[in-house]
Design an enzyme around this catalytic site. Structure first.
Site, short mmCIF file in Angstrom:
data_model
loop_
_atom_site.label_atom_id
_atom_site.label_comp_id
_atom_site.label_asym_id
_atom_site.label_seq_id
_atom_site.Cartn_x
_atom_site.Cartn_y
_atom_site.Cartn_z
N ASP A 119 -5.16 -6.97 -2.20
CA ASP A 119 -5.14 -5.58 -1.74
C ASP A 119 -6.00 -4.72 -2.66
OD1 ASP A 119 -3.71 -3.51 0.10
OD2 ASP A 119 -3.68 -2.64 -1.92
N TYR A 124 -10.90 1.99 -6.21
CA TYR A 124 -10.44 1.28 -7.43
C TYR A 124 -11.62 0.91 -8.34
CZ TYR A 124 -6.07 0.75 -4.75
OH TYR A 124 -4.95 0.99 -3.99
N LYS A 149 -9.86 0.03 1.51
CA LYS A 149 -9.44 1.34 2.04
C LYS A 149 -10.59 2.34 1.99
CE LYS A 149 -5.02 0.11 -0.02
NZ LYS A 149 -5.21 -0.43 -1.37
N HIS A 182 -7.14 5.50 3.47
CA HIS A 182 -6.38 5.46 2.21
C HIS A 182 -5.34 6.58 2.14
CE1 HIS A 182 -6.87 3.93 -2.18
NE2 HIS A 182 -5.64 4.26 -1.94
#
Ligand code: NAP
Length: 377
Positions: A119, A124, A149, A182
């Protein structure tokens, strides 16, 4: 201790004979001792090996799924089937806050352990390292589940495909298994916290573009994240071609959201539990909850395994993050909790006022709470 008889010499011959006798006796004693010590050592090694095998199999079974390296002894689902027919594995490795230089190793450990679900997200900032680790692992793409996302400032339909393409390039893949919006918050193009009121109030244009990308084959499933019931209804009131496949939300001991879970089950929407251990901020407290410790003790598992198992038993996907190899392995072991222990933990989790770990509303300068069911814009 055995006492050995020492002969007294009576003549030169006797002396020589007795010396030979003594030598051969001492050789026999040495040999016997050697075999004795060797047997004890072999038995000890066998004991250690058996003990470690027994300890590695939790009393109530382990989780298994295709491609996993261990037996499937649990009654809990190894995966869920989405409306598209795709099978999404129940346990993923989460990679938020998995830093550069450590995330790749964590992904490699996870894939070796048997995880087949990662995930991630564009925001990120580690998709390239994740992609390299996946390629190096040699696990065939069709055995992997990759989620990413769409970040808040790419909600404008024309910005979605370039953002997705960047993710695909970094992950070194042709398609995503799952792409999520997201947050139900759109920022104005190119900005980092200027609210796009229109696209936030009406996410349908964003969704339509995602549907187009499903039809184009770049994404297999689309879903949402951090949507409350009001926002889901606002989106699904539109004539959707592809319904949201999942909603990824914060679910943990401190914020178990029983109403959202019940509503989602009734409406056929699968939930994914993010920050399942309470995230970095609260993980210590979560692992010290008395009911969690009791389950761990009774089932001879760790507190993290008790919590992760609880999530799977609640019927959600679970996304624990770790960059510590032993924890990555530990978190993959899911065990069926006996009903009384499951109920006790569920009751404890849902009996205190809910407390969110993740809520960026203030950081983004919003003048409302993103989780407010009335979402006043
Ligand atoms: N959609 C969203 O908006 C959203 C928001 C938050 C999170 N997520 C997703 O959910 C994933 C998980 O959430 P999270 O990272 O917030 O929190 P989490 O998984 O609940 O907790 C991670 C923390 O727990 C520690 N930990 C992990 N396993 C452990 C174990 N067995 N024993 C003791 N400590 C352990 C980790 O430390 P070490 O790493 O040092 O081992 C880390 O500090 C994220 O990585 C991300 O994929 C999504």
């Amino acid at each position: 201790m055995p006492v050995f008889y020492k002969p007294v010499p009576t003549s030169e011959h006797d002396d020589e004979e007795s010396q030979n006798l003594t030598k051969s006796r001492s050789a026999r004693i040495k040999t016997t001792l050697f075999y004795f010590v060797a047997t004890i050592a072999v038995m000890y090694v066998a004991y250690l090996a058996t003990r470690s095998i027994i300890r590695s199999v939790p009393k109530h079974g382990m989780h298994g799924r295709p491609g996993c390296h261990h037996r499937n002894l649990t009654t809990l689902p190894s995966h869920h089937i989405l409306p598209s027919g795709d099978k999404i594995p129940s346990v993923a490795l989460g990679v938020w806050q998995a830093g550069k230089g450590e995330v790749g190793a964590a992904v490699q450990t996870a894939l070796k352990t048997g995880y087949r679900h990662i995930d991630g997200a564009w925001i990120y900032g580690n998709e390239e390292e994740v992609g390299k680790a996946i390629s190096a692992s040699g696990v065939p793409r069709d055995q992997l589940w990759l989620t990413s996302k769409l970040w808040n400032n790419f909600h404008a339909p024309e910005d979605i495909e370039p953002a997705l393409d960047e993710t695909l390039t970094r992950l070194n893949t042709e398609y995503l298994d799952l792409y999520l919006i997201h947050w139900p918050i759109a920022f104005k193009k190119g900005s980092n916290n200027v609210l796009d009121k229109e696209l936030t109030a009406n996410p349908y244009p964003t969704w339509q573009k995602l549907e187009e990308l499903v039809d184009k084959g770049k994404i297999r499933n689309i879903g949402i994240s951090n949507f409350n019931i009001a926002r889901i209804k606002n989106l699904t009131a539109n004539p959707l071609k592809h319904k949201p496949a999942v909603n990824q939300v914060e679910l943990n001991y401190f914020n178990p959201q029983p109403e959202l879970l019940k509503w989602s089950k009734e409406n056929g929407l699968l939930l994914e539990a993010y920050s399942p251990l309470g995230s970095t901020k609260q993980v210590k407290e979560a692992l010290s909850v008395p009911e969690v410790k009791e389950i761990a003790k009774k089932l001879d598992i760790t507190p993290a395994q008790a919590l992760i198992s609880w999530h799977v038993q609640r019927g959600t996907i679970v996304l624990p993050k770790s960059v510590t190899p032993s924890r990555v392995q530990e978190n993959f072991q899911v065990v069926t909790l006996p009903d009384d222990l499951f109920d006790k933990l569920e009751k404890a989790a849902t009996s205190h006022p809910p407390q969110r770990v993740v809520n960026p509303s203030k950081n983004w300068g919003l003048d409302f709470d993103v989780f407010d069911e009335n979402w006043p814009l």
